[in-house]
Design an enzyme around this catalytic site. Sequence first.
Site, short mmCIF file in Angstrom:
data_model
loop_
_atom_site.label_atom_id
_atom_site.label_comp_id
_atom_site.label_asym_id
_atom_site.label_seq_id
_atom_site.Cartn_x
_atom_site.Cartn_y
_atom_site.Cartn_z
N ASP A 1 0.83 -1.20 0.00
CA ASP A 1 0.00 0.00 0.00
C ASP A 1 0.87 1.25 0.00
O ASP A 1 1.96 1.25 0.57
CB ASP A 1 -0.90 0.04 1.26
N ASP B 1 1.07 3.76 1.73
CA ASP B 1 0.93 4.54 2.97
C ASP B 1 2.06 4.15 3.92
O ASP B 1 2.95 3.38 3.55
CB ASP B 1 -0.45 4.30 3.60
#
Length: 638
Positions: free
Chosen positions: A499, A501
Site C-alpha cells: 500500500d 501509505d
Amino acid sequence: MANEYDADQIQILEGLEAVRKRPGMYIGSISSRGLHHLVYEIVDNAVDEALAGYCHNIEVTIQKDNSITVEDDGRGIPVGINHKAGKSALEVVFTILHAGGKFGGGGYKVSGGLHGVGASVVNALSEWLDVKVKRDGKVYHQRYNRGKAVCQVEEIGTCPEGETGTTISFLPDKEIFEETVYDFDTLENRLRETAFLTKNLRITLTDVREDAPRQSVYHYEGGIKEFVTYLNGSSEPLYPEVIYCEGMKDNVYVEVAMQHNDGYNEATYAFVNNIITPEGGTHLEGFRRALTKTFNDYARANRLLKDSEDNLSGEDIREGMTAIVSIKIEDPQFEGQTKQKLGNSEARGAVESVVSEGLTIFLEQNPSVAKTICEKAILAQRARAAARHARDMTRRKSALDGLALPGKLADCTDPNPENCEIYIVEGDSAGGSAKTARSRATQAILPLRGKILNVEKAREDRIYQNAEIKAMITAFGTGIFDDFDITKLRYNKIIIMTDADVDGAHIATLLLTFLYRFMPELIKQGHVYLAQPPLYRLEKNKKIWYAYTDEELSSILDEVGRDNNNKIQRYKGLGEMDAEQLWDTTMDPEKRILNRVVYNEETAATIDRTFTTLMGDQVEPRREFIEKNAKYVTNLDI
Ligand code: TSJ
C-alpha cells in the site's frame, strides 16, 4: 623583518586559497554533509577545551541567515603575540592550516583527530567569520572575509573579571557550498552524541530561523551510561543496571558502558577522542577479547557452563547487547581504506585490561545479573546450533527435492527466468486481485499474509520457521548466504507491491531488510523493485486519470479544469482497486512505474542505521526515519 612577515603572509594566503580550490580534500564534500561538518569542526575545538576541564557550556545557534554562532565558556583563545608567527595566537588559529592545538600542548584533542582540519579551514570556506574572546576582563574581536583578516585583533570592550570564553560566528560561503541551509536534526544528532561522550558538558542548540525559536539542551551527567540507556530505547533491558568500566592504562583512558536487552542484535559503537570509528580497530578488539574471556571464566567458575560444554562464542555473549566503547588517546593512528579504523596497538591491551578487571568485579558483585547474561548467551549458543542445522536443512532440501514451491505462489509459465517477474504482494485481497490481473506467462504472484517478520528482531533459527520467509526463499530459488547462487534465480525482477501509505512503507522496509541481510546480491545486481501504486483516481466526463503523486494530481487538475465534475478518489490501499485497475496502474509493464532498489554505501548505511542505530530503538522516530529516507532507497526506473 617586514619582508619575512610578508613572506609568511603570502604562504598563509596560498594555504587558505588551496582550501578554497579543493574544499572536498579538507572537509570531505561541499554538499550538505560538508556544510554541517563546518559546525562540528568549530564545536570540536570547544569540546577540546571541555576535555581539558575548562569549559562547561557550549551554545550553538542557527541564525536567520543560516550563519552559525558557537559560544563557549572556556578560557578564551589566547590573543597574545605568537612570536614564531609574529602575530596574535588568535589569528594563527584562523589563518594557518592545522594550527589547532599548537599551543597549550598535551591532552587529548577531538579536533585534529580523524576529521579535525582546524578552524582555518572553516574560515577559508566562510563568506565572513567573526571572533570574540573574553579574557582578563577584556573583550577582543577580529573579523575575516573568505579567510582574510579585515582588521587586527582589537580590544572592543570590557567584561567582568573572571568571565571568559570564545564566540565564533560564520557564514558558509555560497560560492563554495552546493547547499547552504542547515538541518536542525542533523546537528542535533551529532551534538547529542558529543554531549553523551563528554560528561558534565552542556550543549545547547537553538534555531532562530522561524518566528518561534526551537531549542534543545543536551546534558548527561551519566555520560556514556546514559548513552546506552538512550540507545536501548524502548526495548526491554534484561537487567536494570548499565555495566560501566573506566580506567587508564599506558596513557590510554578507557570508558565502557554496556547493557543487554531482550533482542538479538548487537549494537556496539566505538569512539576514539569522541570520533566514531565505524570500522572498529584495536580498541574494539580489546573490548571483545575481554568480554569473551571474562564471561567464559565466570560461567565455568560458577558451574553455569559444564566442563563438557563448549565455550560461549563472543557472538553468543554479545547477542542483544548495546555498548559504547570510548577511549581517549594522545596520538590516534587511523588505518584502512577510509582511515576509520584505529591502529594503535596499546589501545587493544588497555581496553582489554580495563574491561577484564572492571567486568570481573561487576560480575562478582552482581551474581544475578551475571547469571542472566550467561543464561542468555547459553540460549544464543543453542539457537545458533539450531540455526546452523536449519540452514543445512534448507540447503539439502533444495538440493534434493529441487523445487517444492510454496502453495500460495501463483507461478508463471514462461520457462525463461529472463522474462519472468514475481510480485510480492501485501495482503490476501490485493494478492487475489493481482492473481486475476496478471499476465500469466511472465508474472508470478506471491501474496504475503499479516505482519512480516522483522529479521533484525528474531533469532536466526526462528527466521527459518517463518512461513513467509520460507516461501520467498523457495520461490526465488537462489538459496541464501554462502549458498546463494544467482544463476538459480527464477525471476529477473522481484517486485515488492505494498500500500502507498506508512504501513505499506514499513512492510516494504521489512522485506528489503530481509533481502539485504539474506540475499544482498539480489539488490546489488538490481533485481529488486518497488511497485508504485497510484494515490488518486480522477474521473471526469467518463474519462479516467491516475495520479501517483500530489503534484501529478494537481497538474492533471490544472489541465482538465478544477470544477464540480471532477470525481476524485484517494486510494488508501491496493485492496480498493479491482483487478483491472490494478493491472492498468501498477502491473502493466507498458504503463507501470517501477522503482529499482539501488545498492550503494548510502543504502547499506541507511538500512544499518534504520535498525541498529544511533537513533535508539524507538518505534516512532524509526518510522519517521524510514519515511524520510525512502528516497535514498530507490531511484526511478520506468
Ligand atoms: F575552532 C575555534 F578555534 F574556532 C574555536 C576555539 C571555536 C570555539 C567555539 C572555541 C574555541 C576554543 C579554544 N575555546 N577554548 C579554547 N581554548 C584555547 O584555545 C586555549 C586557551 C588557553 C590555553 C592556555 O594554555 O592557557 C590554551 C588553549 C588551547
